[in-house]
Write a protein that holds these residues in place. Structure first.
Motif, short mmCIF file in Angstrom:
data_model
loop_
_atom_site.label_atom_id
_atom_site.label_comp_id
_atom_site.label_asym_id
_atom_site.label_seq_id
_atom_site.Cartn_x
_atom_site.Cartn_y
_atom_site.Cartn_z
N THR A 27 -4.03 8.28 -12.14
CA THR A 27 -3.50 8.52 -13.48
C THR A 27 -2.65 7.34 -13.90
N ALA A 28 -2.61 7.05 -15.19
CA ALA A 28 -1.81 5.94 -15.71
C ALA A 28 -0.35 6.36 -15.78
N LEU A 29 0.52 5.48 -15.29
CA LEU A 29 1.95 5.80 -15.27
C LEU A 29 2.69 5.15 -16.42
N VAL A 35 -1.41 5.06 -10.80
CA VAL A 35 -0.93 5.65 -9.56
C VAL A 35 -1.98 6.58 -8.97
N ARG A 36 -1.84 6.80 -7.66
CA ARG A 36 -2.65 7.80 -6.96
C ARG A 36 -1.76 9.02 -6.72
N HIS A 55 1.55 7.34 -5.21
CA HIS A 55 1.46 6.07 -4.49
C HIS A 55 0.84 5.05 -5.45
N TYR A 56 1.42 3.84 -5.53
CA TYR A 56 0.86 2.83 -6.44
C TYR A 56 0.87 1.45 -5.78
N GLY A 57 -0.13 0.65 -6.18
CA GLY A 57 -0.25 -0.71 -5.70
C GLY A 57 -1.10 -0.82 -4.42
N PRO A 126 5.29 -11.05 -8.18
CA PRO A 126 3.88 -10.93 -8.56
C PRO A 126 3.19 -9.65 -8.11
N LEU A 127 3.74 -8.96 -7.09
CA LEU A 127 3.11 -7.74 -6.59
C LEU A 127 4.03 -6.54 -6.76
N LEU A 128 3.41 -5.37 -6.97
CA LEU A 128 4.15 -4.11 -7.06
C LEU A 128 3.46 -3.09 -6.16
N LEU A 129 4.21 -2.53 -5.23
CA LEU A 129 3.68 -1.54 -4.29
C LEU A 129 4.79 -0.58 -3.92
N GLY A 130 4.54 0.72 -4.08
CA GLY A 130 5.59 1.68 -3.75
C GLY A 130 5.14 3.12 -3.89
N ALA A 131 6.13 4.00 -3.86
CA ALA A 131 5.90 5.44 -4.02
C ALA A 131 7.00 6.02 -4.87
N GLN A 132 6.63 6.99 -5.69
CA GLN A 132 7.59 7.77 -6.46
C GLN A 132 7.48 9.21 -6.01
#
Length: 315
Positions: A27-29, A35-36, A55-57, A126-132
């Motif tokens: 889904t678009a955040l 994001v997943r 989870h994203y990135g 330059p990169l984005l990786l994480g969890a909400q």
């Protein structure tokens, strides 16, 4: 239209270990971020008090705006921002202004009402990786005063090939400084390729493992980045095998006893409470104002014209 759901209650918590692989939904955040979504899921709605997991990135945002989530409201929950790459600028209606960086805890307790925005800073990596992640607040604490915490020095647990950062709660004797309102744990496990370890767990907790990066076997189940395995309860340890360098988020807690109504960004106990919160956000009362965000705040979706039906923890 966003459909409300009711989740919580202990009757559907497995009494022993299980292995349920949860399929994410994309889904678009906001901005260029997709994001997943792993919780809520068609087969599993909560893990302890954890009621929402994105989870994203890794996303290449070198020439993109990155995350851009306009001001929006929350009630009845805590938000946990956890990054491996990049940074997120947090603003809220308390006046907080904080950049959250990798392996730092950004913890917002909405309590009775708060609003906030999240965005990649103008000059971002330059990169984005994480969890909400969201944590549901129990009834005794869900009307508490809103608050924001930022912790840069979190406790760790180490073993051969394994390094664990305790995000919330306690793991193997190490306790996070983040405020919690129910027994739970969140930990980031970094594993070196070839590592085999057995992580101590609490048998009265239920657990899930979210693969952030790499390729890891969790209790014999292969997890690729962006997938999550629900593990049930009754475990005293968890076998881990790193097939490549990577990391896994361990989420757990005592099964949440109360049933919840969760709709949009609100966690409540009844449809009337949710409708009141939506009306308060739309008329500009109760949730305060986020200053400094360059753009309009989010409008709430329309409530569905159907009565809420209890669905429990699983469908």
């Amino acid at each position: 239209m966003t459909a409300p759901t009711v989740r919580g209650g202990r009757e559907d918590v497995p009494g022993g270990p299980v292995r349920e692989l949860l399929t994410p939904r994309e889904t678009a955040l906001g901005g260029s971020t997709v994001v997943r979504r792993l919780l809520p899921n068609l087969g599993r709605r909560m893990v302890g008090a954890w009621c929402f997991v994105d989870h994203y990135g890794p996303d290449d945002i070198a020439d993109e705006p990155g995350m851009q989530v306009p001001p929006h409201p929350h009630m009845g929950l805590q938000t946990v921002s956890w990054l491996h790459e990049g940074s997120v600028l947090h603003r809220d209606s308390l006046g907080s202004l904080q950049t959250v960086r990798p392996r730092e805890l950004g913890l917002m307790t909405s309590g009775r009402a708060i609003s906030h925005s999240e965005e990649s800073p103008r000059d971002h990596a330059p990169l984005l990786l994480g969890a909400q992640l969201w944590v549901a607040l129990p009834d005794a604490h869900r009307h508490t005063a809103p608050a924001f915490e930022h912790h840069t020095d979190l406790p760790t647990v180490a073993a051969a090939g394994l390094h664990a950062t305790v995000i919330l709660g306690s793991l193997d004797g190490a306790t996070s400084p983040g405020t919690t309102y129910s027994p739970l744990v969140g930990a980031d496990l970094t594993l070196r390729e070839g590592t085999r370890q057995r992580l101590p767990l609490q048998p009265d907790f239920e657990y899930a493992a979210l693969a952030m990066t790499g390729l890891t076997e969790v209790d014999g189940v292969r997890l690729e980045a962006g997938s999550m395995l629900y593990l049930g309860s009754g475990r005293r340890e968890l076998p881990l095998h790193a097939l490549a360098d990577g990391s896994v988020l361990l989420l757990g807690g005592e099964p949440f006893e109360e049933k919840l109504v969760m709709w949009w960004n609100f966690v409540g106990r009844s449809s009337e409470e949710i409708a009141e919160a939506r009306a308060d956000w739309m008329d500009g009362s109760r949730f305060g104002e986020v200053h400094g965000y360059d753009g309009a705040r989010l409008a709430a979706p329309v409530l569905p014209p159907v009565p809420l039906k209890p669905r429990g923890r699983v469908r």
